[in-house]
Enzyme design. Structure first.
Site: not given
Length: 306
Positions: A144, A272, A242
Site C-alpha cells: 500500500s 485492498h 482495490d
C-alpha cells in the site's frame, strides 16, 4: 476538522501500538529470533529513525537483508502492526529483516517518510558488518503506502546513490496521486475498507491540502516519474477490487517499457489489504508473493512457502 480527516479519520495516536489480528509475535518468534529496536541517524537536521531488527539466532555468517516499509495510507500503523509477518520472513527466508518506523502524516507530511526510509537504508549499507548481512542480497518491500515508499526508495538510490537494491517487491501499491483510473472510480464509498474516498483523504494527509499537484514529486507518487530506467527488478501484486489496482498495473507496465524485469500478478476478488473469499486464490496469492521474496533473497536456492 480538515477535509482530509473527514475523508480518512486518523485513530487516536495515544492508543497502544498493537499488531494487526493474526500478526502477533509468538513464543517461537521470541525464542528463535533476536528482536530489537535501534535508533539510526535520520535525515540532515531531523530526528533519528527508529527501526526494528529481526535476526535468526541459529544462523551464522552473512544473511540476506529484507528492508520492510509498512503500509497505512502514510498516516497510520507502525512496524509493530506487522510484527508476526516480519518475524515469519526472517525465519522462513533465513534473512535479517529491518522494519522502518518512518514519520507519519499529517504531522510529518511528504517528504518526511521517504527521507526517513532513505536514511534507514543508508544506515543498513554502512552497518552491514554489524548486522551480519550480504548487501548483494538487499531486497526492499512494502504494501500500500509502503509500496509507494519502496518504489520511491528505489528511485532515490538511483538518483542519489546508496546501497544497491537487488529487488523491489510492491504489494497493492500506491503509485499515483491523480486517482484517475477505472479501478479508482469503481471502488466508491460503498466499497469495504480502503476505497476511493479514503484515497483522496490519504493524499490530502500526505501532501497537505495546499500542495501543488501540477508537478507532484515522483518520490511521493512514483508514477509521476519521467525516467523509469536503471531501477531494480520488481514484483508487483494488485487486488482485483482495490481502488489502487490499475495504478499498480500501470506502474508495472511503465517499468517494463523501460526494460526493467517485472513479475506482475493481479489477485481477483480481493479488496485492498483483504484476502479474496476464494480460499484457493487467497493461498495462491500468498505463495506467489512469498516465492518472489524468497527467490530474491536466496537466488541460489529453491523457494517454498512457510
Amino acid at each position: 476538522m480538515s477535509r482530509a480527516h473527514e475523508l480518512l479519520p486518523i485513530p487516536d495516536r495515544s492508543l497502544p501500538e498493537e499488531p494487526m489480528p493474526g500478526l502477533e509475535l509468538t513464543d517461537r518468534h521470541h525464542s528463535e529470533l533476536e528482536i530489537g529496536e535501534r535508533f539510526v541517524p535520520g535525515p540532515a537536521g531531523e530526528p533519528d529513525v527508529r527501526v526494528v531488527v529481526y535476526r535468526p539466532r541459529a544462523l551464522e555468517g552473512r544473511l540476506p537483508i529484507l528492508l520492510h516499509i509498512h503500509g497505512g495510507a502514510f498516516c497510520i500503523m507502525h512496524p509493530e502492526s506487522f510484527a508476526g509477518m516480519e518475524a515469519n520472513w526472517a525465519l522462513g527466508h533465513g534473512c535479517v529483516v529491518v522494519s522502518v518506523d518512518y514519520r507519519l502524516a499529517p504531522e510529518h507530511p511528504f517528504p518526511a517518510a521517504p527521507d526517513d526510509c532513505y536514511a534507514a537504508l543508508q544506515w543498513v549499507g554502512k552497518n552491514a558488518d554489524d548486522l551480519g548481512i550480504d548487501l548483494n542480497r538487499l531486497v526492499v518491500t512494502g504494501g500500500s503506502a509502503g509500496g509507494a515508499l519502496t518504489a520511491a526508495l528505489a528511485m532515490m538510490v538511483r538518483d542519489r546513490g546508496g546501497p544497491k537494491i537487488a529487488y523491489q517487491a510492491l504489494l497493492i501499491p500506491v503509485t499515483d496521486d491523480r486517482m484517475e483510473t477505472p479501478s479508482m472510480a469503481q471502488a466508491g464509498a460503498d466499497t469495504p475498507g480502503f476505497n476511493s474516498v479514503g484515497a483522496v483523504g490519504m493524499w490530502l494527509h500526505y501532501l497537505g491540502e495546499d500542495y501543488d499537484r501540477s508537478s507532484t514529486s515522483p518520490y511521493a507518487a512514483p508514477a509521476r516519474a519521467e525516467n523509469f530506467e536503471d531501477l531494480p527488478p520488481a514484483f508487483i501484486q494488485t487486488n482485483g477490487l482495490d481502488p489502487l489496482r490499475d495504478e499498480g498495473i500501470e506502474y508495472g507496465l511503465k517499468l517494463l517499457a523501460a526494460g526493467i524485469p517485472v513479475e506482475l500478478y493481479n489477485c481477483p476478488g480481493a479488496y485492498h489489504g483483504a484476502p479474496p473469499l476464494d480460499s484457493r486464490t487467497a493461498g495462491l496469492s500468498f505463495q506467489i508473493y512469498n516465492a518472489a521474496l524468497g527467490a530474491a533473497l536466496n537466488p541460489d536456492e529453491p523457494t517454498s512457502g512457510f
